[in-house]
Design an enzyme around this catalytic site. Structure first.
Site, short mmCIF file in Angstrom:
data_model
loop_
_atom_site.label_atom_id
_atom_site.label_comp_id
_atom_site.label_asym_id
_atom_site.label_seq_id
_atom_site.Cartn_x
_atom_site.Cartn_y
_atom_site.Cartn_z
N TYR A 212 0.85 -1.20 0.00
CA TYR A 212 0.00 0.00 0.00
C TYR A 212 0.87 1.23 0.00
CZ TYR A 212 -5.00 -0.17 -0.08
OH TYR A 212 -6.28 -0.24 -0.52
N GLU B 121 -0.47 4.83 -0.59
CA GLU B 121 -1.24 6.06 -0.81
C GLU B 121 -0.33 7.27 -0.67
OE1 GLU B 121 -4.53 6.16 1.89
OE2 GLU B 121 -5.71 4.73 0.71
N ASP C 255 -6.41 13.20 -25.56
CA ASP C 255 -6.47 11.83 -25.05
C ASP C 255 -5.84 10.95 -26.13
OD1 ASP C 255 -7.14 9.23 -24.47
OD2 ASP C 255 -9.23 9.65 -23.99
N THR D 204 -3.65 5.80 -22.15
CA THR D 204 -3.56 4.48 -21.55
C THR D 204 -2.15 3.98 -21.83
OG1 THR D 204 -4.38 3.50 -23.59
CG2 THR D 204 -5.99 3.86 -21.85
N LYS E 200 -2.13 0.18 -25.05
CA LYS E 200 -2.50 0.08 -26.46
C LYS E 200 -1.22 0.11 -27.31
CE LYS E 200 -7.09 1.63 -25.22
NZ LYS E 200 -8.14 2.67 -25.31
N ARG F 78 -2.03 -2.75 -18.39
CA ARG F 78 -3.24 -1.91 -18.34
C ARG F 78 -3.02 -0.84 -17.29
NH1 ARG F 78 -6.30 -4.92 -21.44
NH2 ARG F 78 -7.78 -3.23 -21.63
C1 LIG Z 1 -9.11 3.05 -24.47
C2 LIG Z 1 -9.44 4.48 -24.34
C3 LIG Z 1 -9.74 5.06 -23.10
C4 LIG Z 1 -10.04 4.27 -21.84
O1 LIG Z 1 -9.24 3.35 -21.40
P1 LIG Z 1 -9.68 2.21 -20.36
O2 LIG Z 1 -8.36 1.78 -19.90
O3 LIG Z 1 -10.45 1.21 -21.13
O4 LIG Z 1 -10.50 2.86 -19.29
C5 LIG Z 1 -9.93 6.42 -23.04
N1 LIG Z 1 -9.84 7.18 -24.14
C6 LIG Z 1 -9.60 6.66 -25.35
C7 LIG Z 1 -9.54 7.57 -26.52
C8 LIG Z 1 -9.40 5.30 -25.49
O5 LIG Z 1 -9.18 4.81 -26.70
#
Ligand SMILES: *Cc1c(COP(=O)(O)O)cnc(C)c1O
Length: 408
Positions: free
Chosen positions: A49, A51, A195, A221, A224, A230
């Site tokens: 932990y 925090e 994003d 993220t 990807k 993740r």
């Molecule tokens: C995949 C994605 C997210 C969210 O990711 P999670 O890990 O599934 O919550 C947010 N914004 C965009 C543009 C994405 O492609």
């Protein structure tokens, strides 16, 4: 050993591993992480932990976690050229929620890309916190070109004066004009939020422009095209650092997932190596090859092609829906996902489109010649959708191809 103590979970895990090995993973948001990333992820760091932030924890015994998180932060800042980085968000959606919470009071206006045009749930969908807690204004793509309509974005921004404008998508196959978006944000005094969840790997290798140095805030993220575990990272200008950190913890989250933080650090190191640039270049070459061959087979691609790792097929001229195509391709071990296309006449649970991407197959070492072969499988399966014998043969060929590009 799990094998002995919990055979139910073990056996499902083994089956999933077999599926990952013997099917063609074409979902653009997925990838295969390195065994080193998995080693950090599946470790004793999950026991701790922590925090707080490095040097300011609410629990004892964090001297080694501090080293790990500090390295992750420094690697993120260097790779993305960021003034500040927070590596604690549990995933992309919580990262985005933290950004809203940090910068925009509830009830204010925010502008994001229409979900039906490729935006993400967190960019204003009415079923998501973003659409429930904020007044969302949407922009989208032009009906003819299927490219983001920046003139409309500017017009709406001038009319509505949103506090923040979000750019980024889950199903947009083209480059973003980040400079233009920043100008629009500046003109209406909105926070500029990119994003880059899907394209982060392309941004850090300069295949696409990296908006981090001049946008107010950027989220990504890590799982990807970045090919990590993740998780997510928020990057921002120094002036917003405190607000962002407070929004993540204690605003929305408790203890960070230290095993994920270590795995993110490992992935960021991998992404800084020259081989990663070769990888991301190949992702795009593969996507463009897949796009071209599918078009040669008569498929219509939204926007006529791709600049990145994904393509969006409009299946209307093939007399098959997105859902039917997804199920059909699953039956020949090709994993894809149905998706709406801009101005879709069908509903999201059975849309007209199919989304394909190349990050995972490129991680397996596949190149242009394999993409040509795979486009052939997709074409043949769709043309012969009722012929069980042909489908059985395609599935066999898919498995042979997978066998030649083994993972793990
Ligand atoms: C995949 C994605 C997210 C969210 O990711 P999670 O890990 O599934 O919550 C947010 N914004 C965009 C543009 C994405 O492609």
């Amino acid at each position: 050993m799990l094998k002995d103590s919990d055979s139910e979970i073990y056996s499902a895990m083994q089956k999933e591993l077999h599926r990952q090995k013997y099917s063609l993973e074409l979902i653009p948001s997925e990838n295969y992480v390195s065994t080193e990333v998995m080693e950090a992820m599946g470790s004793w760091l999950t026991n701790k932990y922590s925090e707080g932030y490095p040097g300011k924890r609410y629990y004892g015994g964090n001297e080694f976690i501090d080293i790990i998180e500090t390295i992750a932060i420094e690697r993120a800042k260097k790779l993305f050229k960021a003034e500040h980085a927070n590596v604690q968000p549990y995933s992309g959606s919580p990262a985005n929620q933290a950004i809203y919470a940090a910068l925009v009071p509830i009830g204010e206006k925010v502008m994001g890309m229409d979900l039906a045009h490729g935006g993400h749930l967190t960019h204003g969908s009415p079923v998501n916190f973003s659409g429930k807690w904020y007044k969302m204004i949407t922009y989208g793509v032009d009906k003819e070109t299927e490219l983001i309509d920046y003139d409309l974005m500017l017009k709406k921004a001038r009319e509505e004066k949103p506090k923040m404008i979000i750019v980024g998508a889950t199903a947009y196959p083209r480059k973003y004009d980040f400079r233009r978006i920043k100008e629009i944000c500046d003109e209406v005094s909105a926070y500029a939020f990119a994003d880059i969840a899907h394209i982060a790997g392309l941004c850090v290798t300069e295949i696409h422009e990296n908006p981090v140095p001049y946008f107010d805030v950027v989220s990504t993220t890590t799982h990807k095209t970045l090919r990590g575990p993740r998780g997510a990272i928020i990057m921002c200008k120094t002036q917003y650092a405190q607000a962002i950190d407070k929004a993540v913890f204690p605003g929305l989250q408790g203890g960070p997932h230290d095993h994920t933080t270590a795995a993110i650090a490992v992935a960021l190191k991998e992404a800084s190596l020259p081989s990663f640039k070769e990888y991301t270049k190949q992702i795009v070459k593969n996507a463009q090859t897949l796009a071209q061959v599918l078009m040669d087979y008569g498929f219509r691609l939204v926007s006529g092609g791709t600049d990145n790792h994904l393509l969006l097929l409009d299946l209307q001229n093939k007399n098959i829906t997105g859902k039917e195509a997804q199920v059909l391709l699953d039956s020949v071990s090709i994993t894809t996902n149905m998706n709406t296309i801009p101005y879709d006449l069908r509903k999201p649970f059975n849309p007209s489109g199919l989304r394909l991407g190349t990050p995972a197959l490129t991680s397996r070492g596949m190149k242009e010649s394999e993409m040509k072969e795979i486009a052939g499988f997709i074409h043949k399966a769709i043309e012969n959708r009722n012929d069980e014998e042909i489908k059985r043969k395609i599935k066999e060929e898919v498995e042979t191809l997978c066998q030649n590009f083994m993972i793990y």
